[in-house]
Enzyme design. Structure first.
Site, short mmCIF file in Angstrom:
data_model
loop_
_atom_site.label_atom_id
_atom_site.label_comp_id
_atom_site.label_asym_id
_atom_site.label_seq_id
_atom_site.Cartn_x
_atom_site.Cartn_y
_atom_site.Cartn_z
N LEU A 532 -7.78 -17.72 30.28
CA LEU A 532 -7.68 -18.23 28.92
C LEU A 532 -9.05 -18.39 28.28
O LEU A 532 -9.18 -18.37 27.06
CB LEU A 532 -6.96 -19.59 28.92
CG LEU A 532 -5.51 -19.60 29.37
CD1 LEU A 532 -4.97 -21.01 29.43
CD2 LEU A 532 -4.66 -18.75 28.44
N GLY A 533 -10.07 -18.61 29.09
CA GLY A 533 -11.41 -18.81 28.55
C GLY A 533 -12.38 -19.14 29.66
O GLY A 533 -11.99 -19.38 30.82
N GLY A 535 -16.19 -21.35 30.37
CA GLY A 535 -17.20 -22.25 29.86
C GLY A 535 -18.25 -22.53 30.90
O GLY A 535 -18.33 -21.87 31.95
N GLY A 536 -19.09 -23.52 30.61
CA GLY A 536 -20.19 -23.84 31.49
C GLY A 536 -19.76 -24.36 32.85
O GLY A 536 -20.52 -24.30 33.81
N GLY A 538 -16.78 -23.38 34.46
CA GLY A 538 -15.89 -22.50 35.17
C GLY A 538 -14.90 -21.82 34.26
O GLY A 538 -15.08 -21.76 33.05
N ASP A 651 -19.78 -34.22 24.03
CA ASP A 651 -19.77 -32.76 23.91
C ASP A 651 -18.62 -32.29 23.02
O ASP A 651 -17.89 -31.35 23.34
CB ASP A 651 -19.66 -32.10 25.28
CG ASP A 651 -20.10 -30.63 25.27
OD1 ASP A 651 -20.82 -30.25 24.33
OD2 ASP A 651 -19.70 -29.87 26.16
#
Length: 851
Positions: A532-533, A535-536, A538, A651
């Site tokens: 699905l995506g 990021g920083g 995982g 964040d």
């Protein structure tokens, strides 16, 4: 005027007064049968005490005309009643007058047709009628010779979204009316919205909040001095609550004892019912309380015999003597199935009761009332009735009185830290607490003594072992020996304490633990097709459990800088946070060197995948974007103010806002969040974490973070949603350092609308109201990103500004521009984000400073 004929003097005086004193002749106290109120003459009616005013208006930038009532003395225009809310005038060519058939009528002169009427059938009247706006805001039609509070018609019988003092909510037998509040469609459209508030007259009366036909919240019954589910309704010296439950009426109202205090109860266009007070010094409406607040307020959230508690994990619990109906659904945080009895009731006199303290009483639609008996008689009555499942007092004043009995399932219960009342639930004898016998007390004492002797033995053994290693030439212990003995004792005590602490930490992480193999199968062995995506920390995969339930699995990378501490931090935080605008954590996995989090699957992925995509962004019209802004603001307000802990996210960005199938936004990724105490407002960290471009200046430069640093991030995100541009999309451009610089420059030049995503303007070019709303949001965004933290508003103020078109918004100061790339960013970034969105993910050591 010496050369002017005498007969012209009165006309000249009238013209002079009309020009230089326009209020003269514009305001009136009443409307007679021979007069009319027209849009063109700008005439209004004011109450005798000049508190309220009635006239035609256009809300915000709308081009439609409505007849309404507002506070005359309050500079912030606050509408409290609208006559033709669902039949507005499309042109400024209308009037209000008393018709020949003795009705108040609004005429559209463009078509010469009535658009609203009181619809009375009073026949011929001996005296002419007159319409008057009373001092309490009630607009009435009466006989001109009758001043005895006998009205042919009154606006108080037909409320819109606001309950004024002396106005009644509920049913009246005499008039046959059931007065209901209904929300505006949105802040600039007073037409009937989806949300309504109705007082249920059956059983033990309470009010319900509906979304169309579905109940979303209930107040709990009236328990003598307040509704049981609104603990904020405490006695106030300037307000008196009135509740009437009789054969003639079932109504709720309130009165003000101080004429200079203004307070209103209303239902918002987003479904909250709230009480607001006007604060003269701040020149704003301040919310005194609002409902619903959290997930435990959601109607039937925990099912039958389950109760909500925002201080437990999970939030839904079974009443003592009951167990979960479906363990698998509870493991995935679907608590609506509720609970079932462990042991059937015997109905032979051996059953008893467990008392639940500080509870919201169950749904009272089907209950039996007896206000003439007390608690003891109520208990006996419940024991005699095999169908009785619980009982309570109907009135909590003076130690309690009256009796209410439930038959069947107990629905929609929750506990409060402060508020609620005692609820007595019937249990089988086997599920009641067993009294400790003398034999049990002796056994317990013996065990206690044995544990004590064991500890003494350990300490003595330690002394002996240490003594064997010492030189026996020393006959008298010195100070060091005494200290070493003290240290040994402390070591034993601390070791025991550490063991207990580790157990407590394990309990803090109490979540459904899922096996690695189960998640591997659900995600097709973590295949690329299921991604699905990334990021920083995982990769996130879509998974499908054997029962067909869709999930999102966040698999922490072995190269990720998020270690076990950050993992535990995210688990602890999200497991405690329950809000419609926060992502829902379903479970976790710690196995085979893997750390994984299991979330609810959100069909529309992240906000940035829509906002910055050329194709998907076209579906984000202004209303959807405004709803997303409001949702994010509500979620952040919950973190800062309404959750069990005060949480600083640190964040907040577009990629950390997920969207469900209805495009409802949910804040995610709490790996870098921090808990604040209620008396703490600011903290300092040695290593900065977060995403440059969203960081507040004081945080990026000095490591100082607070609620205001989250507000800064929200402001950046708000401006991204409006402009459709990334926060760092202007770096290396001709004039602007970043998005904030870009918007600020255009705002100062009075060209703020030119910064807006063209898609929004194209889809709403005909709606001036929308343009006004967009400009207000830009102004709010700039307020949130001001350079100095103390200049930024808190989220509760942001919510008020977003939710009210009439709230005055201050002019923003220059934003903080320290969001450009730096060597520090390059060194500390995780390296797995986009080039224009780099996160700094580091373990931090925080120093908390209370203020």
């Amino acid at each position: 005027m010496r050369n002017v004929p005498n007969y012209l003097h009165p006309y000249i005086i009238f013209i002079f007064v009309f020009i230089f004193f326009p209020s003269f002749g514009v305001y009136a106290k009443t409307l007679s049968a021979t007069e009319s109120l027209t849009i063109s003459n700008n005439k209004t009616i004011v109450s005798r005490n000049e508190t309220f005013e009635l006239g035609f208006f256009t809300p915000g930038t709308s081009s439609r005309w409505y007849l309404g009532i507002w506070y005359s003395k309050i500079p912030t225009r606050t509408y409290v009643w609208v006559a033709n809310r669902d039949n507005p005038l499309s042109h400024p060519n209308g009037s209000l007058k008393i018709s020949s058939d003795n009705n108040l009528v609004i005429f559209d002169h463009s078509s010469d047709t009535p658009v609203w009427s009181t619809n009375l059938t009073v026949g011929t009247m001996r005296s002419p009628l007159v319409a008057e706006l009373l001092d309490n805001g009630n607009f009435v039609l009466r006989d001109s010779n009758n001043n005895n509070n006998e009205y042919l018609w009154q606006s108080f019988d037909f409320p819109t979204d606001t309950l004024l003092p002396d106005m009644k909510l509920g049913w009246d037998k005499k008039t046959g009316l059931d007065r209901v509040l209904r929300s505006w469609r949105n802040p600039e459209d007073p037409s009937s919205g989806d949300f309504s508030v109705k007082l249920e007259t059956r059983g033990f009366p309470e009010y319900y909040v509906f979304n169309k036909e579905s109940i979303i919240y209930r107040s709990g019954p009236w328990i003598g001095n307040r509704f049981s589910c609104v603990p904020e309704m405490k006695p106030i010296d300037y307000m008196v609550y009135i509740f009437v439950a009789s054969n003639e009426e079932v109504t709720y109202s309130y009165q003000m004892t101080k004429p200079d205090v203004y307070s209103i109860l209303s239902v918002t266009s987003t479904g909250n019912i709230q009480r607001r007070n006007w604060i003269e010094t701040a020149q704003t409406w301040k919310p005194l309380w609002y409902q619903p607040k959290d997930i435990c307020d959601k109607y039937k959230q925990c099912g039958s015999y389950g109760y909500g508690d925002s201080n437990t994990i999970p939030n839904c619990n079974c009443i003592k003597g009951f167990e979960r109906r479906n363990e698998q659904e509870w493991a995935l945080r679907d608590d609506s199935a509720g609970c079932v009895r462990k042991t059937r009731l015997s109905c032979d006199g051996r059953d008893g009761f467990v008392v639940l303290k500080k509870m919201k009483l169950p749904d009272t639609t089907a209950t039996v009332l007896d206000r003439g008996i007390g608690l003891k008689e109520c208990e006996a009555k419940c024991l005699q009735d095999c169908n009785c499942t619980a009982y309570a007092n109907t009135d909590i004043r003076d130690g309690g009185s009256g009796c209410v009995i439930w038959k069947g399932g107990l629905l929609d219960i929750r506990s409060y830290a402060n508020g609620g009342q005692d609820l007595y639930v019937k249990l089988a004898a086997a599920d009641l607490d067993v009294k400790i016998t003398s034999h049990g007390r002796i056994l317990g004492s013996s065990i206690g003594v044995a544990i004590f002797l064991l500890i003494i033995s350990i300490i003595t053994f330690g002394f002996w072992k240490r003594k064997q290693k010492r030189s026996i030439t020393i006959q008298t212990p010195n100070v060091d020996q005494v200290r070493s003995q003290d240290l040994l004792i402390n070591e034993v005590i601390l070791t025991s304490y550490s063991y207990i602490s580790e157990e407590s930490k394990t309990e803090d992480l109490e979540l459904p633990l899922m096996e690695f193999e189960s998640l591997a199968m659900a995600t097709n062995r973590f295949s690329v097709a299921n991604m699905l995506g990334q990021g920083g920390f995982g990769i996130v995969y879509k998974g499908i459990l054997p029962d067909g339930k869709e999930i999102a699995v966040k698999r922490l990378s072995t190269m990720s800088l998020q270690g076990t501490d950050e993992f535990k931090n995210e688990v602890r935080l999200i497991a405690r946070l329950q809000h419609i605008n926060l992502v829902r954590l379903l479970g976790c996995c710690v196995e085979k060197g893997e750390k994984m989090l299991i979330y609810e699957y959100l069909e529309n992925l992240s906000l940035d995948s829509h906002l910055f995509d050329k194709i998907r962004r076209s579906t984000l019209n202004w209303q959807k974007r405004f709803d997303i802004i409001n949702g994010i603001a509500r979620g952040l307000l919950y973190l800062h103010q309404d959750s069990r802990f005060r949480i600083i996210h640190r964040d907040l960005k577009a990629s950390n806002v997920l969207l469900d199938k209805n495009m409802t936004p949910k804040i995610s990724d709490f790996g870098m969040a921090r808990i604040f105490g209620r008396d703490e407002t600011e903290a300092n960290t040695r290593k900065v974490v977060g995403t440059y471009g969203y960081m507040a200046p004081e945080y990026a430069m000095d490591g100082i973070f607070s609620m205001k640093s989250d507000v800064f991030s929200f402001g950046v995100l708000l401006l991204e949603i409006i402009t459709g541009k990334r926060s760092k999309g202007f770096y290396n451009s001709n004039r602007d350092l970043n998005l904030l610089d870009f918007v600020w420059r255009y705002w100062k030049e009075g060209k703020g609308i030119e910064t807006v995503d063209p898609i929004i303007i194209d889809s709403s070019s005909s709606a001036l109201r929308t343009v006004h709303e967009i400009l207000r949001c830009i102004q709010i965004g700039l307020l949130c990103v001001q350079e100095r933290a103390e200049d930024r508003p808190v989220m509760s103020t942001v919510m008020v500004m977003l939710g009210s078109e009439t709230t005055a918004i201050p002019q923003p100061k220059q934003p903080g521009f320290c969001a450009g790339r730096s060597l520090l960013e390059t060194e500390l970034s995780s390296g797995t984000q986009r080039d224009d969105e780099l996160s700094v993910n580091q373990i931090t050591l925080s120093v908390i400073d209370a203020r």
